[in-house]
Enzyme design. Structure first.
Site, short mmCIF file in Angstrom:
data_model
loop_
_atom_site.label_atom_id
_atom_site.label_comp_id
_atom_site.label_asym_id
_atom_site.label_seq_id
_atom_site.Cartn_x
_atom_site.Cartn_y
_atom_site.Cartn_z
CB SER A 72 -24.94 -4.68 2.60
OG SER A 72 -24.04 -5.43 3.36
CG HIS A 107 -28.61 -7.09 1.61
ND1 HIS A 107 -28.30 -8.40 1.90
CD2 HIS A 107 -27.73 -6.34 2.33
CE1 HIS A 107 -27.29 -8.44 2.75
NE2 HIS A 107 -26.93 -7.20 3.02
#
Length: 269
Positions: A133, A185
């Protein structure tokens, strides 16, 4: 009717390889019943010297849903490989993917350090991160700056304007998947902006190969030193000055003395 998949693969060879690598690693993890604690990155394991986990955590996925979401987004972001005329292209993609993997992982650890040491939030000491991610969010961000008219396609039917995709996806995943790593993230987004705005620049094939070489060297050294993997051809011995470790290649008697990082640097990792 869309174009045959084989043509898409040929136009995005690097993306296709990364998807293949992540998928193969996921299959191996499932087959061998390997848990996230064996490959993931956490503050405690970094302090213990498991620096190789910055790499293994990025390419490992435990959940099939996690893998599908990341690979679906990555496939769409592979359009970067086709954008050579605006200064991107395959070489740029490969070079800065390497930067995103390393720097986003390091930034995650830096944020954990601040939360633990400054704010005394011990929860983040054992939080373990896995998944691609960080890199996916990094490329979303770079593309939102370099090619803001692009769209991010997910699962073949969901389409998001790339200019809003990083933060839309950040909020969406945090709500829908509570265990998703907000810090991971966010780290990808921060490093992505640093690359897109030119704060991190100058990567070329020479620096990419040099960086890859150091990653391999540090990974092998930390795997051996932490006892996670036994390289029979390599031994780490103490020397006269205990602050300077010695690496000996078994069989030829040769030794290589390496400078050690200062203790404060190790604690920050």
């Amino acid at each position: 009717m869309g174009r045959p998949l084989v043509f898409e693969i040929l136009e995005k060879p690097a993306t296709s390889c990364f998807i293949g690598i992540c998928s193969a690693i996921w299959f191996y993890i499932q087959k061998k019943n390997i848990g996230y604690s064996h490959v993931g990155l956490s503050y405690e394991t970094a302090i213990a010297g498991h620096h190789w986990r910055i790499i293994t955590s990025a390419f490992s996925h435990i959940s099939i849903l996690h893998l599908v979401f990341n690979m679906s987004a990555l496939w769409s972001l592979g359009v970067v490989e086709k954008l050579g005329p605006i200064g991107l292209g395959m070489e740029y993609y490969l070079q800065y993917t390497l930067v995103l993997v390393v720097l986003s992982g390091a930034l995650v650890l830096g944020m954990y350090h601040i939360l633990i040491q400054k704010f005394k939030i011990e929860y983040f000491r054992r939080v373990t991160a896995v998944g691609y991610s960080c890199v996916v969010f990094g490329w979303m961000t770079i593309l939102s700056v370099k090619q803001p008219t692009s769209k991010l396609h997910l699962f073949g039917f969901l389409s998001l304007p790339i200019s809003f995709a990083p933060f839309e996806s950040l909020i969406f995943t945090s709500i829908i998947v509570p265990q998703a790593s907000f810090i991971g993230h966010l780290s990808g987004i921060v490093v992505g902006y640093a690359i897109a705005w030119g704060l991190i620049h100058g990567m070329n094939n020479y620096w990419a190969v040099s960086m890859l070489g150091w990653i391999v060297l540090v990974s092998v050294f930390s795997l051996k030193r932490s006892g996670a993997y036994d390289f029979s051809f390599l031994e780490i011995e103490s020397v006269t000055d205990p602050s300077l470790p010695s690496v000996r290649f078994v069989g030829n008697g040769r030794s290589l003395q390496m400078s050690a990082l200062p203790a404060t640097g190790v604690e920050l990792v």
